[in-house]
Design a protein around this motif. Structure first.
Motif, PDB file in Angstrom:
ATOM      1  N   CYS A  98       0.837  -1.191   0.000  1.00 50.35           N
ATOM      2  CA  CYS A  98       0.000   0.000   0.000  1.00 50.35           C
ATOM      3  C   CYS A  98       0.877   1.248   0.000  1.00 50.35           C
ATOM      4  CB  CYS A  98      -0.897  -0.017   1.229  1.00 50.35           C
ATOM      5  SG  CYS A  98      -2.344   1.026   1.071  1.00 50.35           S
ATOM      6  N   TYR A 104      -0.890  10.002  -7.286  1.00 45.67           N
ATOM      7  CA  TYR A 104      -0.736   8.954  -8.285  1.00 45.67           C
ATOM      8  C   TYR A 104      -1.271   9.490  -9.605  1.00 45.67           C
ATOM      9  CZ  TYR A 104      -0.760   4.255 -10.297  1.00 45.67           C
ATOM     10  OH  TYR A 104      -0.529   3.149 -11.082  1.00 45.67           O
ATOM     11  N   SER A 118      -6.774  -2.398  -9.205  1.00 45.41           N
ATOM     12  CA  SER A 118      -6.881  -1.965  -7.815  1.00 45.41           C
ATOM     13  C   SER A 118      -5.647  -1.173  -7.405  1.00 45.41           C
ATOM     14  CB  SER A 118      -7.057  -3.163  -6.881  1.00 45.41           C
ATOM     15  OG  SER A 118      -5.916  -3.987  -6.934  1.00 45.41           O
ATOM     16  N   LEU A 119      -5.853  -0.295  -6.418  1.00 48.62           N
ATOM     17  CA  LEU A 119      -4.787   0.519  -5.839  1.00 48.62           C
ATOM     18  C   LEU A 119      -5.012   0.583  -4.340  1.00 48.62           C
ATOM     19  CD1 LEU A 119      -4.832   3.515  -8.368  1.00 48.62           C
ATOM     20  CD2 LEU A 119      -3.019   1.823  -8.131  1.00 48.62           C
ATOM     21  N   CYS A 120      -3.965   0.929  -3.613  1.00 45.84           N
ATOM     22  CA  CYS A 120      -4.085   1.105  -2.169  1.00 45.84           C
ATOM     23  C   CYS A 120      -3.305   2.348  -1.791  1.00 45.84           C
ATOM     24  CB  CYS A 120      -3.545  -0.117  -1.427  1.00 45.84           C
ATOM     25  SG  CYS A 120      -3.680   0.037   0.365  1.00 45.84           S
ATOM     26  N   PHE A 121      -3.957   3.251  -1.053  1.00 42.49           N
ATOM     27  CA  PHE A 121      -3.347   4.504  -0.627  1.00 42.49           C
ATOM     28  C   PHE A 121      -3.637   4.753   0.841  1.00 42.49           C
ATOM     29  CE2 PHE A 121      -4.519   5.562  -5.146  1.00 42.49           C
ATOM     30  CZ  PHE A 121      -3.236   5.624  -5.640  1.00 42.49           C
ATOM     31  N   LEU A 127      -5.554  10.659  -6.512  1.00 43.47           N
ATOM     32  CA  LEU A 127      -5.519   9.964  -7.792  1.00 43.47           C
ATOM     33  C   LEU A 127      -5.790  11.020  -8.851  1.00 43.47           C
ATOM     34  CD1 LEU A 127      -5.420   7.427  -9.579  1.00 43.47           C
ATOM     35  CD2 LEU A 127      -7.865   7.129  -9.110  1.00 43.47           C
ATOM     36  N   THR A 163     -13.194   1.712   1.112  1.00 42.12           N
ATOM     37  CA  THR A 163     -12.962   1.217  -0.240  1.00 42.12           C
ATOM     38  C   THR A 163     -13.837   2.006  -1.203  1.00 42.12           C
ATOM     39  OG1 THR A 163     -12.496  -0.981   0.622  1.00 42.12           O
ATOM     40  CG2 THR A 163     -12.987  -0.825  -1.717  1.00 42.12           C
ATOM     41  N   THR A 178     -10.662  -0.356  -8.125  1.00 43.04           N
ATOM     42  CA  THR A 178     -10.994  -0.424  -6.705  1.00 43.04           C
ATOM     43  C   THR A 178      -9.835   0.162  -5.917  1.00 43.04           C
ATOM     44  OG1 THR A 178     -12.270  -2.427  -7.124  1.00 43.04           O
ATOM     45  CG2 THR A 178     -11.662  -1.958  -4.824  1.00 43.04           C
ATOM     46  N   VAL A 179     -10.132   1.211  -5.131  1.00 43.84           N
ATOM     47  CA  VAL A 179      -9.100   1.893  -4.350  1.00 43.84           C
ATOM     48  C   VAL A 179      -9.383   1.648  -2.870  1.00 43.84           C
ATOM     49  CG1 VAL A 179      -7.990   4.079  -3.827  1.00 43.84           C
ATOM     50  CG2 VAL A 179      -8.857   3.665  -6.129  1.00 43.84           C
ATOM     51  N   VAL A 181      -8.432   2.622   0.833  1.00 49.08           N
ATOM     52  CA  VAL A 181      -7.842   3.757   1.546  1.00 49.08           C
ATOM     53  C   VAL A 181      -7.728   3.345   3.008  1.00 49.08           C
ATOM     54  CG1 VAL A 181      -8.062   6.194   2.086  1.00 49.08           C
ATOM     55  CG2 VAL A 181      -9.004   5.321  -0.052  1.00 49.08           C
TER      56      VAL A 181
END
Length: 182
Positions: A98, A104, A118-121, A127, A163, A178-179, A181
């Motif tokens: 993450c 980003y 998907s991403l994770c922050f 973004l 999410t 899908t991010v 957080v």
């Protein structure tokens, strides 16, 4: 070279050869101060190495590791820490899976959006989707984000944990990222 210096050299070389044959457990010999009438700091010529034990049979001979310290120097003391170490990273620190509170950039002209699922922050991350018209990017949880559009760029700032599904239309299809957080 005097006879006494020659003998010391032979003892040191013999001890070095003995240490080199010790295998994986080899350590540098400790300096020994020769007996004398007074106790003073040894000079480099007065340092004599202690004899080493012979190597067990069948073990390969390895030379001792190179050191930049003079013989007889004390090993460095381990560093001590004070306080209690943190067991979990702070909310904005990045982890291998993450990213932290970063920006980003997602240039649509250069990115294959289908491959980005998907991403994770961390909270506070942005973004930035570049190259899209106004009102086209949507999120399923608007209470978790702050969204802004200007000059073909959509900035989605993630302000709360949770999410969020970010939907981006491109070439007649809708792509969802899908991010997560944290």
């Amino acid at each position: 070279m005097s006879r006494a210096s020659f003998r010391r050299l032979v003892v040191v070389l013999t001890a070095t050869v003995g240490v080199a044959a010790c295998g994986a457990d080899a350590v540098a010999p400790l300096p020994v101060q020769p007996p004398g009438p007074t106790r003073s700091a040894p000079t480099p010529s007065a340092i004599v190495a202690a004899p080493a034990t012979p190597a067990p049979t069948g073990s390969p001979a390895r030379p001792p590791p190179p050191t930049s310290e003079p013989p007889g120097a004390a090993p460095p003391r381990p560093a001590t820490t004070r306080g209690t170490p943190r067991t979990t990273p702070p909310p904005t620190a990045a982890t291998p899976a993450c990213q932290g509170a970063v920006r980003y950039d997602l240039p649509l002209a250069e990115t294959e959006v289908e491959l980005l699922t998907s991403l994770c922050f961390a909270t506070g991350a942005v973004l930035r989707i570049q190259g899209i018209g106004p009102g086209l990017v949507t999120v399923d949880r608007p209470e978790l984000v702050s969204q802004q559009y200007e000059a073909g760029v959509v900035d989605i700032r993630f302000v709360r944990t949770g999410t969020v599904a970010v939907t981006i239309p491109q070439e007649g299809r809708e792509h969802t990222i899908t991010v997560v957080v944290r």
